[in-house]
Design a protein around this motif. Structure first.
Motif, PDB file in Angstrom:
ATOM      1  N   THR A  19     -35.250  23.159 -17.844  1.00 55.47           N
ATOM      2  CA  THR A  19     -35.370  21.792 -17.346  1.00 55.47           C
ATOM      3  C   THR A  19     -34.687  20.813 -18.299  1.00 55.47           C
ATOM      4  O   THR A  19     -35.014  19.629 -18.323  1.00 55.47           O
ATOM      5  CB  THR A  19     -36.852  21.408 -17.167  1.00 55.47           C
ATOM      6  OG1 THR A  19     -37.545  21.582 -18.422  1.00 55.47           O
ATOM      7  CG2 THR A  19     -37.517  22.276 -16.117  1.00 55.47           C
ATOM      8  N   ALA A  20     -33.730  21.323 -19.087  1.00 56.11           N
ATOM      9  CA  ALA A  20     -33.094  20.508 -20.122  1.00 56.11           C
ATOM     10  C   ALA A  20     -32.317  19.330 -19.543  1.00 56.11           C
ATOM     11  O   ALA A  20     -32.245  18.267 -20.148  1.00 56.11           O
ATOM     12  CB  ALA A  20     -32.167  21.374 -20.969  1.00 56.11           C
ATOM     13  N   ASN A  21     -31.709  19.490 -18.375  1.00 52.78           N
ATOM     14  CA  ASN A  21     -30.888  18.425 -17.793  1.00 52.78           C
ATOM     15  C   ASN A  21     -31.633  17.644 -16.714  1.00 52.78           C
ATOM     16  O   ASN A  21     -31.011  17.084 -15.806  1.00 52.78           O
ATOM     17  CB  ASN A  21     -29.600  19.021 -17.222  1.00 52.78           C
ATOM     18  CG  ASN A  21     -28.733  19.634 -18.300  1.00 52.78           C
ATOM     19  OD1 ASN A  21     -28.612  19.089 -19.394  1.00 52.78           O
ATOM     20  ND2 ASN A  21     -28.142  20.788 -18.003  1.00 52.78           N
ATOM     21  N   ASP A  22     -32.964  17.611 -16.814  1.00 50.77           N
ATOM     22  CA  ASP A  22     -33.807  16.831 -15.913  1.00 50.77           C
ATOM     23  C   ASP A  22     -33.549  17.177 -14.445  1.00 50.77           C
ATOM     24  O   ASP A  22     -33.229  16.302 -13.631  1.00 50.77           O
ATOM     25  CB  ASP A  22     -33.576  15.332 -16.149  1.00 50.77           C
ATOM     26  CG  ASP A  22     -34.656  14.478 -15.487  1.00 50.77           C
ATOM     27  OD1 ASP A  22     -35.774  14.972 -15.314  1.00 50.77           O
ATOM     28  OD2 ASP A  22     -34.362  13.317 -15.134  1.00 50.77           O
ATOM     29  N   PRO A  23     -33.686  18.450 -14.063  1.00 45.47           N
ATOM     30  CA  PRO A  23     -33.442  18.829 -12.668  1.00 45.47           C
ATOM     31  C   PRO A  23     -34.613  18.406 -11.775  1.00 45.47           C
ATOM     32  O   PRO A  23     -35.645  17.937 -12.249  1.00 45.47           O
ATOM     33  CB  PRO A  23     -33.333  20.354 -12.750  1.00 45.47           C
ATOM     34  CG  PRO A  23     -34.254  20.704 -13.873  1.00 45.47           C
ATOM     35  CD  PRO A  23     -34.114  19.593 -14.884  1.00 45.47           C
ATOM     36  N   ASP A  24     -34.428  18.584 -10.478  1.00 47.88           N
ATOM     37  CA  ASP A  24     -35.502  18.314  -9.525  1.00 47.88           C
ATOM     38  C   ASP A  24     -36.523  19.437  -9.589  1.00 47.88           C
ATOM     39  O   ASP A  24     -36.323  20.507  -9.012  1.00 47.88           O
ATOM     40  CB  ASP A  24     -34.940  18.202  -8.105  1.00 47.88           C
ATOM     41  CG  ASP A  24     -34.248  16.880  -7.866  1.00 47.88           C
ATOM     42  OD1 ASP A  24     -34.602  15.906  -8.545  1.00 47.88           O
ATOM     43  OD2 ASP A  24     -33.352  16.831  -7.010  1.00 47.88           O
ATOM     44  N   THR A  25     -37.602  19.204 -10.302  1.00 45.05           N
ATOM     45  CA  THR A  25     -38.653  20.215 -10.390  1.00 45.05           C
ATOM     46  C   THR A  25     -39.459  20.240  -9.094  1.00 45.05           C
ATOM     47  O   THR A  25     -39.345  19.349  -8.247  1.00 45.05           O
ATOM     48  CB  THR A  25     -39.597  19.917 -11.562  1.00 45.05           C
ATOM     49  OG1 THR A  25     -40.201  18.626 -11.355  1.00 45.05           O
ATOM     50  CG2 THR A  25     -38.854  19.935 -12.888  1.00 45.05           C
ATOM     51  N   GLY A  72     -48.454  13.581 -11.662  1.00 46.95           N
ATOM     52  CA  GLY A  72     -47.807  12.961 -10.525  1.00 46.95           C
ATOM     53  C   GLY A  72     -46.340  12.639 -10.707  1.00 46.95           C
ATOM     54  O   GLY A  72     -45.726  12.047  -9.819  1.00 46.95           O
ATOM     55  N   THR A  73     -45.745  13.043 -11.817  1.00 51.50           N
ATOM     56  CA  THR A  73     -44.340  12.749 -12.059  1.00 51.50           C
ATOM     57  C   THR A  73     -43.510  14.022 -12.064  1.00 51.50           C
ATOM     58  O   THR A  73     -44.019  15.115 -12.313  1.00 51.50           O
ATOM     59  CB  THR A  73     -44.137  12.023 -13.399  1.00 51.50           C
ATOM     60  OG1 THR A  73     -44.462  12.921 -14.473  1.00 51.50           O
ATOM     61  CG2 THR A  73     -45.024  10.793 -13.492  1.00 51.50           C
ATOM     62  N   ARG A  74     -42.199  13.853 -11.828  1.00 47.82           N
ATOM     63  CA  ARG A  74     -41.290  14.996 -11.806  1.00 47.82           C
ATOM     64  C   ARG A  74     -41.251  15.712 -13.145  1.00 47.82           C
ATOM     65  O   ARG A  74     -41.077  16.932 -13.212  1.00 47.82           O
ATOM     66  CB  ARG A  74     -39.886  14.515 -11.433  1.00 47.82           C
ATOM     67  CG  ARG A  74     -38.862  15.622 -11.343  1.00 47.82           C
ATOM     68  CD  ARG A  74     -37.527  15.097 -10.859  1.00 47.82           C
ATOM     69  NE  ARG A  74     -36.917  14.199 -11.817  1.00 47.82           N
ATOM     70  CZ  ARG A  74     -35.751  13.602 -11.633  1.00 47.82           C
ATOM     71  NH1 ARG A  74     -35.095  13.780 -10.495  1.00 47.82           N
ATOM     72  NH2 ARG A  74     -35.238  12.814 -12.554  1.00 47.82           N
ATOM     73  N   ALA A  75     -41.442  14.957 -14.228  1.00 49.21           N
ATOM     74  CA  ALA A  75     -41.368  15.556 -15.560  1.00 49.21           C
ATOM     75  C   ALA A  75     -42.418  16.632 -15.776  1.00 49.21           C
ATOM     76  O   ALA A  75     -42.239  17.514 -16.612  1.00 49.21           O
ATOM     77  CB  ALA A  75     -41.494  14.476 -16.631  1.00 49.21           C
ATOM     78  N   THR A  76     -43.532  16.558 -15.046  1.00 50.83           N
ATOM     79  CA  THR A  76     -44.594  17.556 -15.226  1.00 50.83           C
ATOM     80  C   THR A  76     -44.679  18.515 -14.043  1.00 50.83           C
ATOM     81  O   THR A  76     -45.683  19.194 -13.868  1.00 50.83           O
ATOM     82  CB  THR A  76     -45.953  16.864 -15.421  1.00 50.83           C
ATOM     83  OG1 THR A  76     -46.252  16.053 -14.269  1.00 50.83           O
ATOM     84  CG2 THR A  76     -45.946  15.987 -16.654  1.00 50.83           C
TER      85      THR A  76
END
Length: 451
Positions: free
Chosen positions: A399-405, A428-432
């Motif tokens: 997830t290094a390049n901030d992909p759509d998780t 509730g965020t994409r980062a998690t």
């Protein structure tokens, strides 16, 4: 650390403290470090302190909390020690450091690393001393068997299970892995093994020596660039440099299927990747798994059967997502379905899953496969208020390049039910979100009795 360098570092740290800058390690830890430095078998001790983020402002403009910090103590063990001598030195040092750590401010975390030539054992103040002793002794034993590096991170639970820590072991050649595996088996130590072109991933078990031998032999086959065994999936994956359709690929598959190794009751899957990353799968020894029913999780007593129980509908089931667990390059989580119908009802299927990103779009190219090809869905009569679970397993993805998780999993628990959206994030965020990304392979099991 050379004595002169240590003196210079301590002098510099003292000067910073006198100048009103960042404080050094607590006196209790410094005193314990000096005592450890004088122990037989200890070559040197280095103490460093790092600080976390600045404390936040309180409601009235004053700081409402102190700044947390971590004190790291590195104990260098003498290189000429035998396993017992190294373990004794590390155990005595840990008792001194752990005792001092209990007297420092609660906002300070104290950790210890015991290092030798090729060895690192990390421990917290609550780790039992005998666990440190066993880990260091085992580390020296694995190094003597041919390992180049050994790393163990010990839990801070008091050390109720000396085998709770898995040794991460590297070797110079795949040929060294068998001797290391035999040493680990004799020590009763769980290990993960790695050498150039060969990896044995089995964090939860003492290594199976015959499987390590098969891995090493596979890594040495013509054209094989990489061989990986994943115990959690019971799968051997081989990366070849051969172009698609090459005769060497067919020869490699025939070699795998000719091995006198696996059986239907103990199958081993294989995946062969060609130079274009096209997969071919099969079974080592040609032994496909014998179909078997699902079994209750944790060896629990099976729930009573009831031929008259109707099939569960979507409205009968409350669907939730468990806590994600990570180990050895894989992640796992369970989907749970609790019977809220007020009466027993039955399930006999694999839940249908769709993995969506933050925009509500399905992740592309996700392959869903059985978690265990030998397990077939079994009719389970779920008592009112009880829950069944379906396991999910996937490989970690970058997830290094901030992909759509994956932030939502749409779960259709039983045929003809409406999908249930489950939040797959922690805040509730994409980062998690989950690292189930474009191109992921997810293994899903059928509903089985929960624990």
């Amino acid at each position: 650390m050379p004595p002169l360098r240590r003196v210079l570092l301590l002098a510099t740290a003292s000067a910073l403290v006198l100048a009103g800058c960042t404080p050094g390690p607590p006196d209790e830890i410094e005193s314990a470090a000096e005592a450890v430095r004088a122990l037989p078998g200890v070559a040197d001790v280095a103490v460093t302190r790092t600080f976390g983020p600045e404390p936040v402002q309180g409601n009235f403009g004053q700081r409402s909390e102190t700044r947390p910090s971590t004190v790291q103590v590195e104990v260098a063990l003498a290189g000429a020690l035998d396993p017992e001598g190294a373990g004794e030195a590390a155990g005595t040092a840990h008792r001194l450091l752990a005792g001092a750590a209990r007297d420092v401010d609660e906002n300070i975390t104290v950790t210890s690393d015991f290092v030798g030539p090729g060895l690192t054992v990390s421990a917290g103040p609550d780790t039992a001393a005998d666990v440190v002793v066993d880990a260091v002794e085992d580390g020296y034993g694995l190094l003597a068997a041919g390992a180049t590096t050994v790393g163990l991170g010990l839990g801070a639970d008091g050390g109720s299970d000396p085998l709770a820590a898995t040794a991460h072991v590297a070797a110079a050649s795949p040929d060294d892995l068998v001797d290391i595996a035999e040493a680990a088996d004799e020590l009763d130590r769980r290990v993960e093994l790695e050498a150039p072109g060969a990896r044995y991933r089995s964090a939860a078990r003492v290594p199976d020596i015959d499987t390590v031998r098969l891995l090493v032999a596979a890594a040495g086959r013509p054209g094989v660039q990489d061989a990986t065994y994943l115990a959690q999936e019971r799968r051997l994956t081989l990366q070849s440099d051969a172009e698609p359709g090459a005769q060497s690929l067919a020869d490699l598959r025939r070699w795998l299927e000719a091995q006198d190794f696996a059986t239907a009751d103990n199958p081993l899957a294989y995946t062969v990747l060609d130079a274009g990353y096209t997969e071919t799968t099969g079974w080592v020894s040609g032994a496909e798994p014998a179909p078997r029913p699902t079994e209750p999780a944790g060896g629990a007593t099976p729930w009573p059967d009831d031929d008259a129980a109707p099939n569960c509908t979507g409205q009968d089931l409350e669907v939730t997502l468990g806590v994600v667990d990570s180990a050895a390059g894989t992640r796992g989580v369970s989907v749970r379905a609790r019977n809220v119908s007020g009466r027993p009802c039955a399930v006999e299927s694999v839940p249908d899953l769709v993995f969506e990103n933050e925009a509500g779009q399905p992740q592309g190219n996700v392959t869903v496969q059985p978690s265990d090809p030998g397990v077939v869905p079994t009719r389970v009569v779920v008592p009112d208020g009880e829950a069944v679970l379906a396991p999910l397993l996937w490989h970690t993805m970058s997830t290094a390049n901030d992909p759509d998780t994956t932030t939502t999993i749409q779960v259709t628990p039983v045929p003809d039910a409406d999908p249930v959206p489950l939040d797959a994030t922690t805040d509730g965020t994409r980062a998690t979100g989950l690292d189930i990304l474009d191109g992921a392979e997810v293994r899903v099991g059928p509903w089985t009795q929960g624990d």
